[in-house]
Design a protein around this motif. Structure first.
Motif, PDB file in Angstrom:
ATOM      1  N   VAL A   6     -40.625  13.110  22.208  1.00 22.78           N
ATOM      2  CA  VAL A   6     -41.982  13.135  22.755  1.00 22.78           C
ATOM      3  C   VAL A   6     -41.985  14.059  23.967  1.00 22.78           C
ATOM      4  O   VAL A   6     -41.266  13.808  24.946  1.00 22.78           O
ATOM      5  N   VAL A  22     -47.364   7.716  26.128  1.00 26.15           N
ATOM      6  CA  VAL A  22     -46.837   8.195  24.854  1.00 26.15           C
ATOM      7  C   VAL A  22     -47.972   8.607  23.923  1.00 26.15           C
ATOM      8  O   VAL A  22     -47.936   9.682  23.305  1.00 26.15           O
ATOM      9  N   LEU A  28     -49.089   9.094  16.436  1.00 28.24           N
ATOM     10  CA  LEU A  28     -48.280   8.111  15.729  1.00 28.24           C
ATOM     11  C   LEU A  28     -48.994   7.695  14.455  1.00 28.24           C
ATOM     12  O   LEU A  28     -50.194   7.418  14.465  1.00 28.24           O
ATOM     13  N   SER A  32     -44.533   5.508  11.551  1.00 23.36           N
ATOM     14  CA  SER A  32     -43.763   5.916  12.722  1.00 23.36           C
ATOM     15  C   SER A  32     -43.012   4.722  13.323  1.00 23.36           C
ATOM     16  O   SER A  32     -43.448   3.575  13.231  1.00 23.36           O
ATOM     17  N   LEU A  34     -41.196   4.118  17.220  1.00 25.08           N
ATOM     18  CA  LEU A  34     -40.981   4.708  18.536  1.00 25.08           C
ATOM     19  C   LEU A  34     -39.705   4.143  19.152  1.00 25.08           C
ATOM     20  O   LEU A  34     -39.553   2.935  19.284  1.00 25.08           O
ATOM     21  N   CYS A  35     -38.792   5.044  19.518  1.00 25.64           N
ATOM     22  CA  CYS A  35     -37.575   4.649  20.235  1.00 25.64           C
ATOM     23  C   CYS A  35     -37.734   5.067  21.693  1.00 25.64           C
ATOM     24  O   CYS A  35     -37.971   6.241  21.991  1.00 25.64           O
ATOM     25  N   LEU A  36     -37.614   4.101  22.599  1.00 24.39           N
ATOM     26  CA  LEU A  36     -37.811   4.348  24.023  1.00 24.39           C
ATOM     27  C   LEU A  36     -36.541   3.994  24.785  1.00 24.39           C
ATOM     28  O   LEU A  36     -35.986   2.896  24.619  1.00 24.39           O
ATOM     29  N   SER A 137     -45.336  -2.338  21.084  1.00 28.37           N
ATOM     30  CA  SER A 137     -45.644  -2.275  19.651  1.00 28.37           C
ATOM     31  C   SER A 137     -47.084  -2.690  19.384  1.00 28.37           C
ATOM     32  O   SER A 137     -47.790  -2.065  18.580  1.00 28.37           O
ATOM     33  N   VAL A 144     -41.355  -0.654  17.685  1.00 27.19           N
ATOM     34  CA  VAL A 144     -40.760  -0.065  18.884  1.00 27.19           C
ATOM     35  C   VAL A 144     -39.336  -0.581  19.041  1.00 27.19           C
ATOM     36  O   VAL A 144     -39.071  -1.772  18.869  1.00 27.19           O
ATOM     37  N   ALA A 213     -38.146   9.409  24.998  1.00 26.51           N
ATOM     38  CA  ALA A 213     -38.898   8.829  23.887  1.00 26.51           C
ATOM     39  C   ALA A 213     -38.768   9.711  22.655  1.00 26.51           C
ATOM     40  O   ALA A 213     -38.878  10.938  22.744  1.00 26.51           O
ATOM     41  N   VAL A 215     -39.863   9.799  18.375  1.00 20.39           N
ATOM     42  CA  VAL A 215     -40.608   9.222  17.258  1.00 20.39           C
ATOM     43  C   VAL A 215     -39.833   9.447  15.967  1.00 20.39           C
ATOM     44  O   VAL A 215     -39.437  10.575  15.658  1.00 20.39           O
TER      45      VAL A 215
END
Length: 251
Positions: A6, A22, A28, A32, A34-36, A137, A144, A213, A215
């Motif tokens: 991101v 984000v 998204l 998708s 999302l890894c944070l 999430s 997430v 971040a 995706v």
């Protein structure tokens, strides 16, 4: 499967709305994930602390003195106190502090980070990363995963791992499926969220050029059964059981 960092996230401050930041920068979709990085989750949740908030007790001073002796470096007993307060178990005291965090993650120094903080400051892991993931999430309508990096037994270096998750099972169970030769699989449980965290870490990068971040798109969980089993229970964690009875001897 595609993984995309991101772009353009600002330096995160306490109280920042991570979900909005984000969403402003990436589209998204329904598939998708999302890894944070835990660092930005911690910063948004105000988990930056001063070492002065952790006045060292006798045990912390003893631990710091021993580690300093082993490494020939002065160790701050306030840091050892912070590790003790962020842990439910100190598994090893030397040559490093291996701990269990309050949410079940086993790592060095309770995951406390001194990078990207001011002088005398430390960054603690999110208090309840899966609850953090659940809030994000819900706001973003995608699964997430909150990630961190840590070392592994028998391997050099660090990799990305999941410490919190929501909206997706943690693992998929291959037991009962057959291998190529028709043999039934009896023990194979794939830790999906760790694999996605490691893949995200690979494209996120490290250091000053890292992106917090990533995706994931077009990942398919498949038809296998899923579960939220992630952190191994002590009853089946034989390495941890062995470490409880082990002491470090530099000689």
């Amino acid at each position: 499967m595609r993984l995309t960092p991101v772009p353009g996230l600002p330096e995160i401050r306490p109280g920042d709305d991570l979900a909005s930041l984000v969403a402003e920068r990436v589209d998204l979709s329904s598939d998708s994930i999302l890894c944070l990085a835990s660092t930005v989750v911690s910063k948004a949740e105000g988990r930056i602390a001063s070492l002065d908030e952790f006045p060292a007790g006798p045990r912390a001073r003893e631990i710091a003195a021993r580690l300093g002796e082993l490494t020939d470096e002065e160790k701050d007993p306030r840091f050892a106190q912070a590790v003790l307060e962020e842990s439910t178990e100190l598994i090893t005291e030397a040559p490093f502090l291996l701990t269990e965090t309050r949410f079940g993650h086993v790592c060095v120094n309770a995951g406390i980070d001194r990078s990207n903080t001011g002088d005398g400051e430390i960054l603690l892991l999110p208090e309840r990363p899966s609850e953090s993931a659940a809030r994000l999430s819900e706001a973003l309508s995608v699964p997430v995963i909150v990630t961190d990096t840590c070392g592994r037994p028998f391997r050099h270096g660090q990799r990305g791992v999941a410490i919190g998750w929501a909206g997706t099972p943690a693992s998929r169970d291959w037991r009962g499926e057959n291998d190529r030769d028709g043999r039934e699989l009896g023990v194979t449980v794939e830790n999906v969220i760790d694999e996605l965290a490691a893949a995200a870490n690979l494209v996120a990068g490290e250091g000053a050029g890292g992106v917090p971040a990533v995706v994931v798109e077009d990942f398919e969980f498949g038809e296998m059964d899923g579960s939220d089993e992630h952190f191994r229970e002590i009853e089946s964690d034989y390495v941890r059981q062995a470490l409880r009875g082990w002491s470090y001897d530099r000689a």
